[in-house]
Write a protein that holds these residues in place. Structure first.
Motif, PDB file in Angstrom:
ATOM      1  N   GLN A  41     -13.370  -6.138 -15.059  1.00 18.56           N
ATOM      2  CA  GLN A  41     -12.928  -7.251 -14.205  1.00 18.56           C
ATOM      3  C   GLN A  41     -11.404  -7.184 -14.084  1.00 18.56           C
ATOM      4  O   GLN A  41     -10.724  -6.853 -15.064  1.00 18.56           O
ATOM      5  N   CYS A  42     -10.898  -7.473 -12.901  1.00 22.20           N
ATOM      6  CA  CYS A  42      -9.445  -7.414 -12.715  1.00 22.20           C
ATOM      7  C   CYS A  42      -9.002  -8.387 -11.635  1.00 22.20           C
ATOM      8  O   CYS A  42      -9.672  -8.537 -10.619  1.00 22.20           O
ATOM      9  N   ARG A  43      -7.845  -9.017 -11.897  1.00 18.07           N
ATOM     10  CA  ARG A  43      -7.328  -9.978 -10.915  1.00 18.07           C
ATOM     11  C   ARG A  43      -6.330  -9.318  -9.956  1.00 18.07           C
ATOM     12  O   ARG A  43      -5.848  -9.931  -9.022  1.00 18.07           O
ATOM     13  N   VAL A  44      -6.027  -8.033 -10.208  1.00 18.47           N
ATOM     14  CA  VAL A  44      -5.054  -7.342  -9.361  1.00 18.47           C
ATOM     15  C   VAL A  44      -5.817  -6.571  -8.281  1.00 18.47           C
ATOM     16  O   VAL A  44      -7.015  -6.342  -8.406  1.00 18.47           O
ATOM     17  N   ASN A  45      -5.097  -6.173  -7.248  1.00 16.94           N
ATOM     18  CA  ASN A  45      -5.780  -5.609  -6.088  1.00 16.94           C
ATOM     19  C   ASN A  45      -5.193  -4.248  -5.699  1.00 16.94           C
ATOM     20  O   ASN A  45      -4.953  -3.987  -4.513  1.00 16.94           O
ATOM     21  N   CYS A  46      -4.968  -3.383  -6.683  1.00 16.53           N
ATOM     22  CA  CYS A  46      -4.338  -2.086  -6.417  1.00 16.53           C
ATOM     23  C   CYS A  46      -5.155  -1.317  -5.380  1.00 16.53           C
ATOM     24  O   CYS A  46      -6.385  -1.204  -5.521  1.00 16.53           O
ATOM     25  N   VAL A  47      -4.463  -0.748  -4.399  1.00 16.02           N
ATOM     26  CA  VAL A  47      -5.188  -0.130  -3.279  1.00 16.02           C
ATOM     27  C   VAL A  47      -5.876   1.181  -3.662  1.00 16.02           C
ATOM     28  O   VAL A  47      -6.702   1.689  -2.920  1.00 16.02           O
ATOM     29  N   PHE A  48      -5.534   1.716  -4.843  1.00 17.17           N
ATOM     30  CA  PHE A  48      -6.118   3.004  -5.249  1.00 17.17           C
ATOM     31  C   PHE A  48      -7.283   2.838  -6.221  1.00 17.17           C
ATOM     32  O   PHE A  48      -7.883   3.814  -6.646  1.00 17.17           O
ATOM     33  N   CYS A  49      -7.623   1.600  -6.592  1.00 16.39           N
ATOM     34  CA  CYS A  49      -8.544   1.405  -7.721  1.00 16.39           C
ATOM     35  C   CYS A  49      -9.856   0.721  -7.311  1.00 16.39           C
ATOM     36  O   CYS A  49      -9.848  -0.364  -6.723  1.00 16.39           O
ATOM     37  N   PRO A  50     -10.997   1.320  -7.667  1.00 13.36           N
ATOM     38  CA  PRO A  50     -12.287   0.713  -7.303  1.00 13.36           C
ATOM     39  C   PRO A  50     -12.590  -0.579  -8.063  1.00 13.36           C
ATOM     40  O   PRO A  50     -13.519  -1.290  -7.701  1.00 13.36           O
ATOM     41  N   MET A  51     -11.823  -0.885  -9.109  1.00 10.63           N
ATOM     42  CA  MET A  51     -12.056  -2.139  -9.847  1.00 10.63           C
ATOM     43  C   MET A  51     -11.162  -3.263  -9.333  1.00 10.63           C
ATOM     44  O   MET A  51     -11.039  -4.306  -9.956  1.00 10.63           O
ATOM     45  N   ARG A  52     -10.520  -3.025  -8.188  1.00  9.59           N
ATOM     46  CA  ARG A  52      -9.607  -4.016  -7.609  1.00  9.59           C
ATOM     47  C   ARG A  52     -10.325  -5.338  -7.353  1.00  9.59           C
ATOM     48  O   ARG A  52     -11.540  -5.391  -7.194  1.00  9.59           O
TER      49      ARG A  52
HETATM   50  S1  SF4 Z   1      -5.403  -0.157 -11.532  1.00 11.87           S
HETATM   51 FE1  SF4 Z   1      -7.364  -1.282 -11.169  1.00 11.87          FE
HETATM   52  S2  SF4 Z   1      -7.836  -2.217 -13.140  1.00 11.87           S
HETATM   53 FE2  SF4 Z   1      -5.643  -1.652 -13.202  1.00 11.87          FE
HETATM   54  S3  SF4 Z   1      -4.510  -3.465 -12.472  1.00 11.87           S
HETATM   55 FE3  SF4 Z   1      -4.911  -2.211 -10.652  1.00 11.87          FE
HETATM   56  S4  SF4 Z   1      -6.836  -3.009  -9.807  1.00 11.87           S
HETATM   57 FE4  SF4 Z   1      -6.699  -3.731 -11.915  1.00 11.87          FE
END
Ligand code: SF4
Length: 334
Positions: A41-52
Motif C-alpha cells: 500500500q502506498c500514498r505516493v503516486n510515482c509515475v514509474f511504480c505499479p504500487m502507486r
Molecule cells: S516507488 Fe512506489 S511504493 Fe515507493 S513511494 Fe513511489 S509509489 Fe510508493
C-alpha cells in the motif's frame, strides 16, 4: 560525464579502478541483506511504480503485522544474514508495525543485528521512535536530483525528501540514498549531477538502478534505463565515495542476465536476498509481476563467481572487519 560514457576497454579499466577502491576500503567482501517487503500500500503516486496510489484499488493489497515481521526475521537469521531489511510503500501505519517488531528481532539476534528500513518519508518524531526501538539504518532514495524531473516522477517535492534525509542523518541513522537511470527527460548531465548530489549529502550508502518500465503505469511504454550507463554510474560512485555501501540491485539482472554480476565487478558491494513470503511477494509489484527475485543460493553463487566473500553488516559495533560468524556457510539443507 566522460567516465559515465566510457565503453569497451576504457569501461573495463574504469571497473578495475572501482574494484581496487572497494578492495582498499572493504577488502574483497560483499554485505548480504535479507529483505522482507511488508506492504504494497502506498500514498505516493510515482509515475514509474505499479504500487502507486492510483493503482491501490486495482491491486490485491497486503500489510503484514508485527508478529509476521519477527517470523520472517527468524528465517533471515536462519540463513546466516545479520542485516534485516524492511521495505514497503509509504504509509504511516508501518511506523508502529515495524517499531513493535524491532525489539523482538533484536532479541532473536542478541542485539547483533542491523535493522535497515526503507519505508519512505515520515515525520521526524516517527524516525525518532524507530531509532529508539533499535533501527540502525534507513534508505530514502531521491531518485533524481533535478527538482522538476523529481516532481514529474514522484509527484512530490524534492525538498520534502531532503528534509527527511536530513532528519535521518541528525538522528544518527546510517543513511542510504540513490537514483534511477532512464527517467523521461533525464540525460547524462543529470545522471552526473545525481552522483555529485549524493556525495554532498554525506550519506553512508548509495544505489543506482536502471529504470524498468512496468505495466499499468504512466511510464509503461517508456524505454528501459541503460544498463551500461548504470554500471558506469556504480563505478563512478565507488570512485567518488569509496566508503559507500553500493548495492548491485536486482533491477540490473531484470534488464540483463548478468547485470548483478557485472554490478559487483563494477565496484558494488551489497547483495539483497529476498525473504518476502511467496503469498505477499506475488503482490509486491515493484517492477511488475515478472520481476527477478534474488534467493540466497543465487546470491551465494553470484558472490562466489566474482571471487569475493560474503560478510555481515558493516554497521555493527564492534566492527570486526572480517566475515561475520553469522555468514559462515549454513549447514546443508538450511
Ligand atoms: S516507488 Fe512506489 S511504493 Fe515507493 S513511494 Fe513511489 S509509489 Fe510508493
Amino acid at each position: 560525464m566522460e567516465l559515465l560514457l566510457l565503453r569497451g576497454k576504457d569501461q573495463e579499466e574504469l571497473f578495475a579502478q572501482a574494484r581496487a577502491k572497494r578492495s582498499e576500503h572493504f577488502g574483497d567482501e560483499v554485505v548480504v541483506r535479507g529483505v522482507n517487503e511488508i506492504t504494497n500500500q502506498c500514498r505516493v503516486n510515482c509515475v514509474f511504480c505499479p504500487m502507486r496510489r492510483e493503482n491501490t484499488r486495482a491491486n490485491t493489497d497486503f500489510r503484514m503485522d508485527s508478529e509476521r515481521l519477527v517470523d520472517v526475521a527468524a528465517s533471515v537469521k536462519a540463513s546466516g544474514i545479520d542485516v534485516v531489511f524492511f521495505q514497503g510503500g509509504e504509509i504511516p501505519q508501518t511506523t508502529r508495525v515495524v517499531g513493535e517488531a524491532i525489539p523482538g528481532i533484536r532479541e532473536l539476534y542478541d542485539g547483533n543485528v542491523e535493522i535497515l528500513l526503507n519505508l519512505g518519508n515520515k515525520r521526524r518524531s516517527e524516525y525518532e521512535y524507530l531509532r529508539e526501538q533499535g533501527a540502525t539504518s534507513y534508505i530514502l532514495k531521491f531518485e533524481t536530483s533535478d527538482p522538476e524531473l523529481n516532481k514529474q516522477a514522484r509527484q512530490e517535492t524534492l525538498d520534502s525528501r531532503m528534509k527527511c534525509l536530513q532528519d535521518l542523518l541528525d538522528l544518527g541513522y546510517r543513511v542510504g540514498t540513490g537514483s534511477i537511470i532512464g527517467l523521461p527527460g533525464q540525460d547524462v548531465v543529470s545522471v552526473a549531477r545525481d552522483l555529485i548530489f549524493a556525495r554532498d549529502l554525506g550519506v553512508h550508502m548509495c544505489s543506482v538502478a536502471p529504470f524498468i518500465p512496468a505495466p499499468n503505469t504512466p511510464l509503461a511504454n517508456h524505454p528501459a534505463g541503460d544498463v551500461e550507463l548504470s554500471l558506469n554510474a556504480i563505478a563512478v560512485s565507488r570512485l567518488l565515495e569509496p566508503n559507500w555501501l553500493i548495492p548491485a540491485v536486482s533491477a540490473l539482472s531484470k534488464r540483463a542476465g548478468e547485470g548483478q554480476y557485472r554490478g559487483l565487478m563494477a565496484g558494488a558491494n551489497v547483495i539483497t536476498v529476498n525473504f518476502t513470503p511467496n503469498e505477499e511477494r506475488d503482490h509486491y509489484l515493484i517492477y511488475g509481476r515478472d520481476r527477478f527475485v534474488v534467493k540466497r543460493d543465487y546470491a551465494s553463487e553470484l558472490i562466489a563467481r566474482t571471487g569475493l566473500r560474503t560478510r555481515g553488516s558493516v554497521f555493527l559495533e564492534p566492527m570486526t572487519g572480517g566475515i561475520s560468524p553469522l555468514l559462515q556457510p549454513s549447514p546443508a539443507g538450511a
